[in-house]
Design a protein around this motif. Structure first.
Motif, short mmCIF file in Angstrom:
data_model
loop_
_atom_site.label_atom_id
_atom_site.label_comp_id
_atom_site.label_asym_id
_atom_site.label_seq_id
_atom_site.Cartn_x
_atom_site.Cartn_y
_atom_site.Cartn_z
N GLY A 504 -14.56 -3.34 5.28
CA GLY A 504 -14.04 -2.19 6.02
C GLY A 504 -14.42 -0.84 5.46
O GLY A 504 -13.93 0.19 5.94
N ALA A 505 -15.29 -0.77 4.45
CA ALA A 505 -15.69 0.51 3.87
C ALA A 505 -16.60 1.28 4.82
O ALA A 505 -17.40 0.68 5.55
CB ALA A 505 -16.40 0.30 2.55
N ARG A 506 -16.49 2.60 4.83
CA ARG A 506 -17.38 3.44 5.63
C ARG A 506 -18.56 3.96 4.82
O ARG A 506 -19.59 4.34 5.38
CB ARG A 506 -16.60 4.60 6.24
CG ARG A 506 -15.59 4.14 7.29
CD ARG A 506 -14.55 5.19 7.60
NE ARG A 506 -13.62 4.74 8.63
CZ ARG A 506 -12.60 3.92 8.39
NH1 ARG A 506 -12.37 3.47 7.17
NH2 ARG A 506 -11.79 3.55 9.36
N SER A 507 -18.41 4.01 3.52
CA SER A 507 -19.54 4.35 2.65
C SER A 507 -19.30 3.69 1.30
O SER A 507 -18.15 3.52 0.87
CB SER A 507 -19.71 5.87 2.50
OG SER A 507 -18.55 6.45 1.95
N VAL A 508 -20.39 3.32 0.64
CA VAL A 508 -20.32 2.63 -0.64
C VAL A 508 -21.30 3.29 -1.60
O VAL A 508 -22.46 3.54 -1.24
CB VAL A 508 -20.66 1.13 -0.50
CG1 VAL A 508 -20.52 0.42 -1.84
CG2 VAL A 508 -19.76 0.47 0.54
N LEU A 509 -20.84 3.57 -2.81
CA LEU A 509 -21.70 4.12 -3.86
C LEU A 509 -22.17 2.96 -4.72
O LEU A 509 -21.36 2.25 -5.32
CB LEU A 509 -20.94 5.14 -4.70
CG LEU A 509 -21.79 5.98 -5.67
CD1 LEU A 509 -22.74 6.89 -4.90
CD2 LEU A 509 -20.90 6.80 -6.60
N VAL A 510 -23.49 2.74 -4.75
CA VAL A 510 -24.05 1.59 -5.46
C VAL A 510 -25.16 2.05 -6.41
O VAL A 510 -25.70 3.15 -6.27
CB VAL A 510 -24.63 0.56 -4.47
CG1 VAL A 510 -23.53 -0.10 -3.66
CG2 VAL A 510 -25.66 1.20 -3.54
N VAL A 571 -24.48 4.82 0.30
CA VAL A 571 -24.90 4.04 1.47
C VAL A 571 -23.79 4.12 2.51
O VAL A 571 -22.62 3.85 2.21
CB VAL A 571 -25.16 2.58 1.10
CG1 VAL A 571 -25.69 1.82 2.31
CG2 VAL A 571 -26.14 2.48 -0.06
N GLY A 572 -24.14 4.49 3.73
CA GLY A 572 -23.14 4.58 4.78
C GLY A 572 -22.93 6.01 5.25
O GLY A 572 -23.82 6.85 5.15
N GLU A 573 -21.75 6.28 5.75
CA GLU A 573 -21.41 7.60 6.30
C GLU A 573 -21.47 8.66 5.21
O GLU A 573 -20.76 8.57 4.21
CB GLU A 573 -20.00 7.54 6.91
CG GLU A 573 -19.50 8.86 7.43
CD GLU A 573 -20.39 9.42 8.53
OE1 GLU A 573 -21.01 10.48 8.28
OE2 GLU A 573 -20.45 8.81 9.61
N PRO A 574 -22.32 9.71 5.37
CA PRO A 574 -22.40 10.75 4.33
C PRO A 574 -21.17 11.63 4.26
O PRO A 574 -20.98 12.36 3.29
CB PRO A 574 -23.63 11.57 4.74
CG PRO A 574 -23.82 11.30 6.18
CD PRO A 574 -23.31 9.90 6.43
#
Length: 575
Positions: A504-510, A571-574
């Motif tokens: 359910g994450a909208r953005s992930v820092l990897v 990664v995902g919504e900025p």
């Protein structure tokens, strides 16, 4: 792929880049129509587990049905199980040990059962929830649809690596452009990326009085090749940069070896001075200086993030399909939580060379469970504790589990409700890459005295996928969390990233490589400090916060090398 190459060649011909005799276009199609057709064809050529995860969770949100949610979660678990059994079968078939024959037979039977149940589930979902099947069917976005989903301050960059050339599209709300680079075909691009990755990994990076020894202790010096970085930028991005040069946020979709290299490390001017000179390195202009950056698994992920994975219908993009009704999720209203964070697990290893990574997950597994003694032997991370304590002070009313409290049981059961309400979710610990056998990538938690299915001290990707999140921002402050196996050439943005998107994450820092404990502490705390300084609704707020965190790391002279500041990508919504 060859048909795609011909299509792109035709498009470039129509655009005036390849002209027929007499200066006339080689075919009657307009440059705009061929460019648009090639843009969609490129998307069909990209297959991504992370994009699939985003599509499926967005469909689940849009349907808003608890029964569908249960079926979708069972389906996800079955996919993970099927894939694990396939890896087991590969290992057993490669073995000449007679003892593996019985294990192979069992694994084959289990695989067939999982595959049959998966087919039955797909049929049930298609019959009971046809809209879900429609939403999760892959469909490329047109240039016009992409423009409508982009915000005024954003540009989108799509890079498709092909055997004969690399194709690049740049799109904003106002215009679009594309280019083709034969000099960066698949083989030559991989050579360049491998060369740059070599100087970014902890196995070969610079040392000296101006370099932090806590990441690169005892390793041979390898300077970052800025000339190769500049060549990559000038071949792929410079020809189309005019399209988005006035934008503040750049959204990227990359493929092939390029998906393992953060574009933030590209040099935007011919390098001056020696690569090993700290002063020259500190003065180098990077792409990260020009744009706040975020990556997407696919162009279509824009629609998932901006039409379905939104906190309320009012936040949907104006470019969403018409007639979307507010989702009825039948869930009670809950009080939101600013932060849920876990990390700095209790480990016995000496923190003499503290990096937030370890060997592949195979090395710590004992059958289906992690080997507790091997987990405990990993190095303790001082920086993780400092990082989490700083976040706890910033968000005093949040749930922050450090040390003995940072257990897998806390994540999966005791604090599951808090996780479901958290706006920000942080894991600060060791990240382990997927191995060659059945072991999944995952995050190390404080090991229990005895491993059980409920808690073996290792939060695997499949276990993370079963969490229920409503988080704007998940931070995996660990090593090698961007790809399934952390190696260049593998599919980017899978493994743990895919799991947290599905949760359910909208953005992930990897991260793309083994990271310094100390530098990462600075990056994460500076990122959250910038995040708190802006409104939630500010455009690109999370991408700009990461950009600020990278600048904070680079402000330390000893951390000017991109190995310290460029490992993490959003990664995902900025935002």
């Amino acid at each position: 792929m060859r048909r795609f190459g011909r299509l792109c060649a035709a498009g470039l011909a129509a655009a005036g880049l390849l002209m027929a005799a007499g200066g006339a276009p080689a075919r009657p199609d307009t440059p705009e129509s061929l460019r648009a057709e090639a843009f969609e064809a490129a998307q069909w050529a990209i297959a991504s587990d992370a994009a699939d995860a985003l599509a499926r969770v967005s469909a689940r949100f849009a349907q808003g049905d608890d029964a569908l949610g249960r079926l979708a979660e069972e389906r996800e678990a079955l996919i993970v199980r099927r894939d694990r059994l396939e890896r087991e079968l590969e290992r057993h078939y490669a073995s000449s040990d007679p003892a593996d024959l019985a294990a192979r037979t069992r694994a084959q039977s289990d695989w067939e059962a999982a595959t049959a149940r998966l087919a039955a589930l797909d049929g049930e979902i298609e019959t009971r929830f046809p809209a879900y099947s429609d939403l999760t069917s892959p469909r490329a976005l047109s240039i016009a649809e992409t423009r409508q989903l982009l915000r005024p301050d954003e540009g989108l960059l799509l890079i498709l690596v092909n055997p004969e050339a690399t194709y690049v599209w740049a799109v904003t709300r106002e215009r679009a452009a594309w280019t083709r680079s034969e000099a960066m075909d698949e083989a030559r691009l991989k050579v360049t990326v491998d060369k740059l990755r070599l100087s970014l990994s902890a196995t070969a990076a610079p040392r000296g009085d101006d370099v932090d020894p806590t990441l690169f202790a005892g390793r041979q010096p390898v300077a970052f090749d800025r000339a190769e970085s500049w060549r990559l930028y000038s071949e792929l991005i410079l020809p189309v940069e005019e399209t988005f040069k006035d934008k503040s946020t750049l959204i990227t979709v990359t493929t092939g070896a390029l998906s393992t290299l953060p574009l933030s490390v590209l040099v935007t001017a011919p390098p001056q001075g020696a690569d090993a000179d700290p002063e020259a390195l500190a003065a180098t202009p990077w792409l990260a200086d020009r744009y706040a950056m975020a990556g997407l698994p696919a162009v279509s992920s824009l629609r998932s993030l901006r039409c379905y994975l939104v906190a309320s219908p009012a936040m949907r993009s104006a470019g969403c399909p018409p007639g979307l009704a507010p989702a009825s999720r039948n869930e009670p209203r809950v009080e939101p939580l600013r932060l849920a964070a876990f990390g700095a697990p209790l480990l016995a290893g000496a923190p003499s060379d503290p990096t937030r990574g370890a060997a592949a997950a195979d090395s710590v597994m004992n059958g289906q469970l992690a080997d507790v003694s091997k987990l405990k032997a990993l190095p303790y991370l001082r920086g993780s504790r400092l990082e989490l304590e700083t976040l706890k002070a910033r968000y005093p009313d949040s749930v922050v589990r450090i040390g003995s409290e940072a257990t897998e049981r806390a994540v999966r059961t005791a604090d599951a409700e808090a996780l479901s309400r958290a706006r920000f979710v942080v894991f600060s610990t060791h990240g382990l890459m997927a191995g060659s056998a059945a072991a999944e990538p995952g995050l190390v938690m404080t090991p229990p005295d005895q491993a059980t299915e409920a808690d073996d001290g290792y939060l695997s990707a499949s276990e993370a996928a079963q969490l229920r999140l409503n988080a704007e921002f998940v931070v995996l402050s660990a090593c090698n969390t961007a790809a399934s196996d952390g190696r260049p050439g593998g599919e980017g943005l899978s493994g743990l990233a895919r799991a947290f998107f599905y949760a359910g994450a909208r953005s992930v820092l990897v991260s793309h490589w083994e990271v310094s404990d100390a530098a990462t502490t600075t990056l994460i705390t500076a990122t959250f400090a910038d995040l708190d300084g802006h409104a939630v609704s500010d455009p690109g707020v999370r991408a700009r916060a990461l950009q600020a965190g990278q600048r904070a790391v680079r402000a330390e002279r000893r951390w000017a090398h991109p190995a310290y500041w460029a490992a993490f990508t959003l990664v995902g919504e900025p935002g």
